[in-house]
Write an enzyme that holds these catalytic residues in place. Sequence first.
Site, PDB file in Angstrom:
ATOM      1  N   SER A 170       0.918  -1.340  -0.113  1.00 58.64           N
ATOM      2  CA  SER A 170      -0.167  -0.170  -0.173  1.00 58.64           C
ATOM      3  C   SER A 170       0.871   1.203   0.123  1.00 58.64           C
ATOM      4  CB  SER A 170      -0.896   0.075   1.127  1.00 58.64           C
ATOM      5  OG  SER A 170      -1.743  -0.933   1.146  1.00 58.64           O
ATOM      6  N   GLY A 226      -6.136  -3.602  -7.654  1.00 65.26           N
ATOM      7  CA  GLY A 226      -7.311  -2.927  -7.587  1.00 65.26           C
ATOM      8  C   GLY A 226      -6.760  -1.517  -6.849  1.00 65.26           C
ATOM      9  N   ARG A 229     -13.816  -6.379 -10.363  1.00 63.69           N
ATOM     10  CA  ARG A 229     -14.012  -5.671  -9.270  1.00 63.69           C
ATOM     11  C   ARG A 229     -14.778  -4.375  -9.476  1.00 63.69           C
ATOM     12  NH1 ARG A 229      -8.342  -6.305  -6.406  1.00 63.69           N
ATOM     13  NH2 ARG A 229      -9.646  -5.384  -4.576  1.00 63.69           N
ATOM     14  N   ASP A 240      -7.000  -7.965   4.962  1.00 67.68           N
ATOM     15  CA  ASP A 240      -6.373  -8.793   4.196  1.00 67.68           C
ATOM     16  C   ASP A 240      -5.582  -9.829   4.822  1.00 67.68           C
ATOM     17  OD1 ASP A 240      -6.769  -6.826   1.973  1.00 67.68           O
ATOM     18  OD2 ASP A 240      -4.999  -5.920   1.950  1.00 67.68           O
TER      19      ASP A 240
HETATM   20  O1  SPQ Z   1      -4.728  -3.878  -4.528  1.00 71.30           O
HETATM   21  P1  SPQ Z   1      -5.945  -4.791  -3.996  1.00 71.30           P
HETATM   22  O2  SPQ Z   1      -5.966  -5.896  -5.073  1.00 71.30           O
HETATM   23  O3  SPQ Z   1      -7.127  -4.350  -3.920  1.00 71.30           O
HETATM   24  O4  SPQ Z   1      -5.214  -5.571  -2.875  1.00 71.30           O
HETATM   25  C1  SPQ Z   1      -5.451  -5.820  -1.594  1.00 71.30           C
HETATM   26  C2  SPQ Z   1      -4.681  -7.146  -1.062  1.00 71.30           C
HETATM   27  O5  SPQ Z   1      -5.102  -7.945  -0.630  1.00 71.30           O
HETATM   28  O6  SPQ Z   1      -3.458  -7.087  -1.516  1.00 71.30           O
HETATM   29  C3  SPQ Z   1      -7.040  -6.329  -1.676  1.00 71.30           C
HETATM   30  F1  SPQ Z   1      -7.224  -7.309  -2.342  1.00 71.30           F
HETATM   31  O7  SPQ Z   1      -5.425  -4.858  -0.506  1.00 71.30           O
HETATM   32  C4  SPQ Z   1      -6.277  -3.741  -0.372  1.00 71.30           C
HETATM   33  C5  SPQ Z   1      -6.900  -3.683   0.824  1.00 71.30           C
HETATM   34  O8  SPQ Z   1      -7.632  -4.783   0.855  1.00 71.30           O
HETATM   35  C6  SPQ Z   1      -4.948  -2.639  -0.323  1.00 71.30           C
HETATM   36  C7  SPQ Z   1      -5.697  -1.303   0.124  1.00 71.30           C
HETATM   37  C8  SPQ Z   1      -4.922  -0.253  -0.151  1.00 71.30           C
HETATM   38  O9  SPQ Z   1      -3.761  -0.027  -0.375  1.00 71.30           O
HETATM   39  O10 SPQ Z   1      -5.473   0.889  -0.183  1.00 71.30           O
HETATM   40  C9  SPQ Z   1      -6.806  -1.254   0.777  1.00 71.30           C
HETATM   41  C10 SPQ Z   1      -7.671  -2.486   1.152  1.00 71.30           C
HETATM   42  O11 SPQ Z   1      -8.813  -2.266   0.150  1.00 71.30           O
HETATM   43  P2  SPQ Z   1     -10.175  -1.612   0.401  1.00 71.30           P
HETATM   44  O12 SPQ Z   1     -10.964  -2.053  -0.913  1.00 71.30           O
HETATM   45  O13 SPQ Z   1     -10.557  -1.817   1.942  1.00 71.30           O
HETATM   46  O14 SPQ Z   1      -9.913   0.019   0.293  1.00 71.30           O
END
Ligand code: SPQ
Length: 429
Positions: free
Chosen positions: A21, A91, A119, A316
């Site tokens: 992140s 994502g 997604r 996560d």
């Molecule tokens: O990038 P991605 O694929 O969404 O990554 C994930 C992961 O498990 O690595 C979720 F699938 O982490 C997100 C996390 O769940 C990373 C993130 C961020 O860097 O801001 C926030 C979280 O997602 P969200 O939807 O709660 O904002």
Amino acid sequence: MLKIHAAEKFQGEISVPGDKSISHRAIMLGALAKGKTTITNFLLGEDCLATVDCFKKLGTQIEVGDRITVKGLGLSGFKAPQDTLYVGNSGTTIRILSGILAGQPFTTEITGDASIQKRPMKRIIDPLAQMGAIISGKKEGEQIYPPLRISGGKLRPITYKTPVASAQVKSAVLLAGLFAEGTTGVLEPEYSRDHTERMLKYFGARVRIEEKNIYVNGGPKLTAKEVDIPGDISSAAYFLVAAAIIPGAEIVIRDIGLNPTRTGILEVLRRMGAKVEVFDEEIISGEPRGTIRVQGPGSRVQKIKIGGELIPRLIDEIPIITVLATQAEGQTVISDAKELRVKESDRIAAMCSELNKMGAKITPTEDGMIINGPTPLKGSTAQSYGDHRIAMSLAIAGLIADGETIIQDTECINTSFPGFSKLLEGLAR
Ligand code: SPQ
């Protein structure tokens, strides 16, 4: 493919790659600032390299080596990309970058792999459209999926109440707020990870935080910085759990991010009876870090209830916590986690299906799981569903399973944790 055998010993002192992140955000803010930002311990995983690639296509000069240098041109320095931006499996990249693209005076198309195209994007499109961006995507029923087409420009400030505690939604709105005249606010139902707010402040933006409400002023002068990234606690979690469930095991992990919006896993391990010590704490580049030591309780870990405000602080880590719960005495209940259904895979369905094949007793619920433990696990052939967190969690399950566990389709691990299997080999005997 990964082949895993039961571990008799699990011991070592390691560090893990940089936080995913924070790595994404360091590239983004480095690109939005004026001058040369230097990033050390950047995560060279596929997701973060996709962010690098998108910013290169927007005209930012980025050099990738032992350290990363980003030559930022300021808020108005981007140029319209020649091609569609491609985020791979990330994502975080598509959702947060959309906030920045919403403020650009040109049209961008952005997409990713098959998982990204499933997604939901309405969660970021709604607030960004309220701010004045025009965004379209693939409409299915009420939802909108990538590819997205974003026509941006000068934005209106809004105060947005997010229906889900999501750092990606919050960050998209806050970064769009940099391109709005006035103050943009995000009001969250629960605390989600706060790396964007911290890094905005670190780069010189005016950010005001009132509990779960965050406000940013538009049009700041962001100044290039040196950013050193701590190890990713989400990557460390696999080894912390292994140390808690393999008899006699112990692990020490140095330089791990200890941001309180991410440390729910440590609370869970403690409440389940594992010995968790944290030391050498310091703050570097605006983020807390330290060393973590974990040992098992000497007997079985105990059941626990996980829900409410804790969920965004370990979202996560729920796949690996499910593995932990199969070894707990009693019934562990995870609730308020329906977000797991829209991650890289449906993580509730994936963990239930693959761990139950190995002998676990897990019942899926709409927003979580009920895990009846303790259950011995037996080796089997398991699917990752192309999801890095499922693949790594099942690898740890394999360490306590009888016989051989084969995990298929494990290339996805490179999205967040290149070198995972090598590190695991060095720790498990
Ligand atoms: O990038 P991605 O694929 O969404 O990554 C994930 C992961 O498990 O690595 C979720 F699938 O982490 C997100 C996390 O769940 C990373 C993130 C961020 O860097 O801001 C926030 C979280 O997602 P969200 O939807 O709660 O904002």
